[in-house]
Design an enzyme around this catalytic site. Structure first.
Site, PDB file in Angstrom:
ATOM      1  N   LYS A 134      15.301  30.037  -0.390  1.00  0.00           N
ATOM      2  CA  LYS A 134      14.836  31.275  -1.020  1.00  0.00           C
ATOM      3  C   LYS A 134      15.300  32.511  -0.261  1.00  0.00           C
ATOM      4  O   LYS A 134      15.719  32.456   0.885  1.00  0.00           O
ATOM      5  CB  LYS A 134      13.318  31.233  -1.186  1.00  0.00           C
ATOM      6  CG  LYS A 134      12.932  30.263  -2.312  1.00  0.00           C
ATOM      7  CD  LYS A 134      11.480  30.298  -2.684  1.00  0.00           C
ATOM      8  CE  LYS A 134      11.263  29.415  -3.925  1.00  0.00           C
ATOM      9  NZ  LYS A 134       9.835  29.221  -4.202  1.00  0.00           N
ATOM     10  N   ARG A 170       9.328  20.614  -1.820  1.00  0.00           N
ATOM     11  CA  ARG A 170      10.278  20.715  -2.940  1.00  0.00           C
ATOM     12  C   ARG A 170      11.576  21.307  -2.399  1.00  0.00           C
ATOM     13  O   ARG A 170      11.590  22.458  -1.943  1.00  0.00           O
ATOM     14  CB  ARG A 170       9.670  21.589  -4.037  1.00  0.00           C
ATOM     15  CG  ARG A 170      10.488  21.724  -5.305  1.00  0.00           C
ATOM     16  CD  ARG A 170       9.736  22.581  -6.322  1.00  0.00           C
ATOM     17  NE  ARG A 170      10.478  22.743  -7.559  1.00  0.00           N
ATOM     18  CZ  ARG A 170      11.382  23.693  -7.790  1.00  0.00           C
ATOM     19  NH1 ARG A 170      11.647  24.585  -6.829  1.00  0.00           N
ATOM     20  NH2 ARG A 170      12.032  23.765  -8.939  1.00  0.00           N
TER      21      ARG A 170
END
Length: 511
Positions: free
Chosen positions: A451, A486
């Site tokens: 991210k 994840r």
């Protein structure tokens, strides 16, 4: 003759719970004709224990809850789910145990009658005491009353010796006592610190995870004990515009190849997303999302290596969730926790599959707006807002034992917020625990993989270059209590997870 002993109004307590309420909760009218009290005209809060060890135990629970609802018992909270060794009569199958909290206008005799009828209708017969049964329903608490009669004793007389009853009972409460009724329930234990102290005397959390008692979540055709190891969820994006790998896996062949790779590297589950959830992403319709998703999902289902692996569908549309589950998906992963589709809770409740509820504010187009990035204390506020969503989900029929929580790293968060969350997962659990121990004990998923905040910190503008930073963030999260990670790069992160799990096992063994 009415057989209720009415408790006088109680004071709310948090610390030594019963100290402040003994004078009120322990002082009650003796049962007699003159002092009998009718309670049928007002709702009473009740706690009912559930047990099953014959047939499809989870189906039996679902059926019992449905029949309770139809009979005038409105379920408001669910405990966690426990698989336990049988007590008293040990030569029988393992039990599934839990408890629910609800409100009803039924009087205690009526309530007992209803529960006995449900047991009978579901196939329970008179047999060996403490022997096998498809369903067992016991009234643990009825309002703020002590009840003593030839047919009913409340509080249930054997609560205090049964860990498989006390554990789900405590799940229905918060560490902060929220009502006078709960204060009274604590006082019934006779311990200075109430039910919490009674639980600790039986062994407390040290009992959980051992052969005799496991806290579990139903996943597909199995019961998952998430304390055994951290699970790795591999990401499969079927979108042309995802921030990390948009456009790479749009064809069925490319998607299958990627799934094969992730499974060979050790992924426990695959999360399939056909709609980009990056900030400011354009929303596509449920129909277009399904056109991308279903051919790949059907192909993945046919892969031999997917046996005993799990499939999660990443969607905020209830229509997509329903269709995906009908095609074999095991989990619904909703980044909005129900905010973006008012039908999501109702649909997931009917699907009876695990539901990942993630924290986010507003929607994809506005979640990174200045207003949605304001926090005084990000961990406390994320916990409060996420619990509010989960509470609504539970009231809509999704039991706490099917919930997985996700603090939403990268969604409505600045870089510093994401760091605070990674370092504060235990704080988030603690804050949720003040309102619901069941939800605080749910499996927690984190998804920091590749991210933007990692790129900002490490000066890596390309998402593909953020795997080392992802490993560091995943390691931090696992050590802080995450149960599912994840990730895009399974190989590197699974090694990090194995090391962290070993460190956690070593830490526990040294205590």
């Amino acid at each position: 003759m009415n057989f209720l002993n009415l408790l006088l109004p109680a004071k709310r307590g948090v610390g030594a719970v019963t100290k402040c309420c003994r004078a009120t909760c322990s002082s009650f009218f003796h049962s007699s004709t003159e002092s009998s009290v009718e309670v049928h005209s007002q709702e009473q809060e009740v706690v009912i224990a559930l047990g099953s060890n014959v047939g499809d135990r989870l189906h039996n629970f679902n059926e019992a809850l449905l029949l309770m609802k139809k009979s005038g018992i409105n379920i408001t909270r669910h405990g966690c789910l426990y698989e336990t060794e049988p007590a008293y009569v040990t030569d029988q199958p393992r039990f599934l145990n839990s408890a629910v909290r609800g409100v009803t206008k039924l009087g205690p005799r009526e309530l007992l009658g209803i529960l006995k009828k449900i047991e009978k209708d579901m196939g329970r017969t008179v047999g060996i005491r403490y022997g096998p049964r498809p369903i067992d329903l016991d009234i643990l608490f009825y309002g703020r009353f002590r009840i003593h009669s030839e047919i009913l004793t409340v509080p249930h007389e054997r609560i205090w010796e049964r860990p498989f009853v006390l554990a789900p009972l405590l799940d229905l409460m918060g560490s902060a006592v929220e009502s006078d009724t709960v204060v009274c329930w604590h006082s019934f234990s006779g311990q200075p610190n109430g039910l919490f102290e009674m639980w600790e005397k039986l062994g407390g959390e040290s009992l959980i995870g051992k052969e005799g008692m496991k806290r579990v979540l139903p996943l597909g055709d199995r019961l998952w004990d998430w304390s055994e190891k951290t699970s790795v969820m591999g990401i499969l994006n079927l979108t042309p515009d995802s921030f990390s790998d948009g456009g790479k896996f749009q064809s069925v062949d490319a998607a299958i190849s990627q799934v094969h790779l992730m499974i060979s590297e050790g992924a426990d589950m695959i999360d399939i997303g056909a709609q980009s959830t990056r900030p400011y992403a354009a929303r596509i319709s449920a129909e277009e999302e399904l056109e991308r998703l279903i051919p790949v999902l059907e192909a993945i289902q046919k892969m031999p290596e997917m046996e005993r692996k799990l499939i999660s569908v990443d969607t905020f549309y209830s229509k997509v969730a329903s269709e995906a589950v009908s095609k074999g998906a095991h989990i619904v992963n909703d980044v909005s926790a129900g905010l973006l589709d008012p039908d999501m809770y109702r649909v997931v409740a009917a699907l009876k599959v695990p539901y990942i509820a993630m924290h986010m504010r507003a929607d994809l187009s506005t979640m990174q707006n200045e207003e949605n990035l304001k926090y005084d204390d990000v961990c406390k506020q994320v916990a409060s807002e996420l619990y509010s969503r989960v509470k609504d989900a539970e009231l809509s029929g999704i039991p706490a034992w099917r919930i997985i929580i996700d603090p939403g790293i990268g969604f409505s968060k600045k870089t510093e917020h994401n760091l605070d969350i990674l370092l504060g997962l235990s704080t988030i659990r603690k804050e949720i625990a003040s309102k619901s121990l069941a939800v605080s004990r749910a499996p927690m998923l984190i998804g920091p993989s590749r991210k933007r905040f990692l790129g900002e910190i490490c000066n890596r503008p390309s998402a593909a270059e953020r795997d080392p930073a992802t490993v560091a963030s995943i390691s931090t999260g696992v050590l802080e209590g995450a149960n599912i990670v994840r990730v895009h790069n399974v190989r590197d992160n699974i090694d990090a997870v194995k090391l962290c799990d070993s460190m956690l096992i070593r830490r526990r063994s040294c205590r």
